[in-house]
Scaffold this motif. Sequence first.
Motif, PDB file in Angstrom:
ATOM      1  N   ARG A  82      -0.443 -10.252   5.716  1.00  0.00           N
ATOM      2  CA  ARG A  82      -1.097 -10.791   4.319  1.00  0.00           C
ATOM      3  C   ARG A  82      -2.020  -9.893   3.502  1.00  0.00           C
ATOM      4  O   ARG A  82      -2.514 -10.032   2.908  1.00  0.00           O
ATOM      5  N   ASP A  83      -1.295  -8.474   3.892  1.00  0.00           N
ATOM      6  CA  ASP A  83      -2.115  -7.518   3.119  1.00  0.00           C
ATOM      7  C   ASP A  83      -1.493  -6.347   2.621  1.00  0.00           C
ATOM      8  O   ASP A  83      -2.036  -5.309   2.564  1.00  0.00           O
ATOM      9  N   TRP A 115      13.049  -6.427  -4.898  1.00  0.00           N
ATOM     10  CA  TRP A 115      12.679  -6.976  -3.565  1.00  0.00           C
ATOM     11  C   TRP A 115      11.361  -7.098  -3.972  1.00  0.00           C
ATOM     12  O   TRP A 115      10.706  -6.278  -4.420  1.00  0.00           O
ATOM     13  N   ILE A 116      10.549  -8.204  -3.351  1.00  0.00           N
ATOM     14  CA  ILE A 116       9.125  -8.137  -3.566  1.00  0.00           C
ATOM     15  C   ILE A 116       8.443  -8.379  -2.201  1.00  0.00           C
ATOM     16  O   ILE A 116       9.053  -9.020  -1.437  1.00  0.00           O
ATOM     17  N   LEU A 117       6.963  -8.220  -2.310  1.00  0.00           N
ATOM     18  CA  LEU A 117       6.116  -8.509  -1.160  1.00  0.00           C
ATOM     19  C   LEU A 117       5.182  -9.932  -1.813  1.00  0.00           C
ATOM     20  O   LEU A 117       4.695 -10.002  -2.651  1.00  0.00           O
ATOM     21  N   THR A 118       5.677 -11.006  -1.111  1.00  0.00           N
ATOM     22  CA  THR A 118       5.072 -12.264  -1.699  1.00  0.00           C
ATOM     23  C   THR A 118       3.575 -12.348  -1.325  1.00  0.00           C
ATOM     24  O   THR A 118       2.765 -13.053  -1.985  1.00  0.00           O
ATOM     25  N   CYS A 119       3.031 -11.552  -0.162  1.00  0.00           N
ATOM     26  CA  CYS A 119       1.592 -11.584  -0.186  1.00  0.00           C
ATOM     27  C   CYS A 119       0.645 -10.619  -1.055  1.00  0.00           C
ATOM     28  O   CYS A 119      -0.184 -10.815  -1.078  1.00  0.00           O
ATOM     29  N   PRO A 170      -1.670  -3.249  -5.282  1.00  0.00           N
ATOM     30  CA  PRO A 170      -1.466  -2.218  -4.563  1.00  0.00           C
ATOM     31  C   PRO A 170      -0.897  -2.667  -2.995  1.00  0.00           C
ATOM     32  O   PRO A 170      -1.456  -3.340  -2.667  1.00  0.00           O
ATOM     33  N   HIS A 171      -0.126  -1.790  -2.482  1.00  0.00           N
ATOM     34  CA  HIS A 171       0.430  -2.238  -1.046  1.00  0.00           C
ATOM     35  C   HIS A 171       0.941  -0.925  -0.561  1.00  0.00           C
ATOM     36  O   HIS A 171       1.078   0.193  -1.452  1.00  0.00           O
ATOM     37  N   GLN A 172       1.475  -0.901   0.656  1.00  0.00           N
ATOM     38  CA  GLN A 172       1.830   0.316   1.240  1.00  0.00           C
ATOM     39  C   GLN A 172       3.338   0.469   1.032  1.00  0.00           C
ATOM     40  O   GLN A 172       4.143  -0.412   0.839  1.00  0.00           O
ATOM     41  N   GLU A 173       3.412   1.755   0.753  1.00  0.00           N
ATOM     42  CA  GLU A 173       4.962   2.183   0.511  1.00  0.00           C
ATOM     43  C   GLU A 173       5.984   1.819   1.641  1.00  0.00           C
ATOM     44  O   GLU A 173       7.108   1.311   1.379  1.00  0.00           O
ATOM     45  N   LYS A 174       5.442   1.958   2.843  1.00  0.00           N
ATOM     46  CA  LYS A 174       6.382   1.553   3.885  1.00  0.00           C
ATOM     47  C   LYS A 174       6.764   0.017   3.966  1.00  0.00           C
ATOM     48  O   LYS A 174       7.663  -0.415   4.496  1.00  0.00           O
ATOM     49  N   LYS A 229      -4.509  -0.701   6.793  1.00  0.00           N
ATOM     50  CA  LYS A 229      -4.476  -1.781   5.702  1.00  0.00           C
ATOM     51  C   LYS A 229      -4.859  -1.282   4.235  1.00  0.00           C
ATOM     52  O   LYS A 229      -5.577  -0.147   4.271  1.00  0.00           O
ATOM     53  N   VAL A 230      -4.416  -1.869   3.221  1.00  0.00           N
ATOM     54  CA  VAL A 230      -4.623  -1.302   1.740  1.00  0.00           C
ATOM     55  C   VAL A 230      -5.189  -2.694   1.308  1.00  0.00           C
ATOM     56  O   VAL A 230      -4.602  -3.794   1.435  1.00  0.00           O
ATOM     57  N   HIS A 231      -6.549  -2.562   0.742  1.00  0.00           N
ATOM     58  CA  HIS A 231      -7.048  -3.983   0.428  1.00  0.00           C
ATOM     59  C   HIS A 231      -6.977  -3.849  -1.167  1.00  0.00           C
ATOM     60  O   HIS A 231      -7.460  -2.785  -1.839  1.00  0.00           O
ATOM     61  N   ALA A 232      -6.335  -4.711  -1.726  1.00  0.00           N
ATOM     62  CA  ALA A 232      -6.115  -4.867  -2.979  1.00  0.00           C
ATOM     63  C   ALA A 232      -7.545  -5.290  -3.963  1.00  0.00           C
ATOM     64  O   ALA A 232      -8.132  -6.073  -3.255  1.00  0.00           O
TER      65      ALA A 232
END
Length: 347
Positions: free
Chosen positions: A38-39, A73-77, A58-62, A344-347
């Motif tokens: 979720r992060d 493609w999307i990250l729903t979190c 912001p999220h991780q490239e991997k 983690k990347v904290h948005a």
Amino acid sequence: MNHTITVRPSGRTYTVEDGERILTAAIRQGIGLPYSCRDGTCGTCKVKKISGAVTHVPHQEKALSKEEEAEDWILTCSSFADTDVVLESNQVTEQGAIPIRKMPARVAALNRLADDVMQVKLQLPTSEQVLYHPGQYMEVILRDGAHRDYSVACAPHMVRDSGSPMIELHIRHTPGGQFTDHVFAAMKEKEILRLEGPYGSSYLRDESAKPIVLLASGTGFAPIKAIIEHLQFMQNPRPAVLYWGGRRPQDLYMDGWVRQRLSEMPQLRYVPVVSDALPEDAWQGRSGFVHLAVLQDFPDLSGHQVYACGAPIVVDSAHKDFVERAGLPADEFFADAFTTEADKVHA
Ligand code: FES
């Protein structure tokens, strides 16, 4: 402004409120979209967007590369809906509609399972009917509002049917870690923790009859233990084989427990795998990476379901290799990766 999210092929729809992430709204409304951290770290929540517009934080490239984002493609979190959105996810089922709750929990017992693994038993309020699926996790909420995620290591019936509900967590010591330093140095029975959950989409799909591969590394065994207990309680005849990997034999900290289950569950098999045994370990069993042991034994996984939990490198490698080299359908791989705070990347 609220928007409607539609998930194909099930056709399930739900509403996402202004300022609410797409996954947060799905969890709130019991829609079983896949997720883990979720992060923006693990990539488990990555789904194809069929139509509509979203904005990512912001999220991780991997977890989601620029190329994947360009291909919708999307990250729903880690995304907000700018319009009504249609997504594709075969993992959405009728299950998953268990409400998320906050509750206090009292430390009832602390048992060292290994030098760096603590079994923590938590007494839950008898007024709560605590429900979860085998394989899900709870958040422990710390004083500063941060949280740590731990899989529930016992089957749901043991909590649901008890007049004195108690859950079990397996906590690995991370030296310097705020919470685990406390667990190993100072935690006492009767201490009160705050929990929130259940979370997680990597739970046993009871409706399937496919044979199961259970893959665990280290304390990733915790949710797998809950799944095994559930299969035994339900007298479910599905064949299941557990591959449990550790660096040294002592990392397989409930080996005796598993062997006891083998004598009670003819449908269960067990393959312990050790990657860095020392001569004094006198290890006679399988060696190497645990997910490669699965591939050696199952060159064709096209008819299986896989449940995996453990270090991200193990889970990621297993997902990639099982799908690309052994024909496992991508939506038959259910996993939780234990990400650390550093990941983690904290948005
Ligand atoms: Fe979205 Fe992990 S759940 S990246």
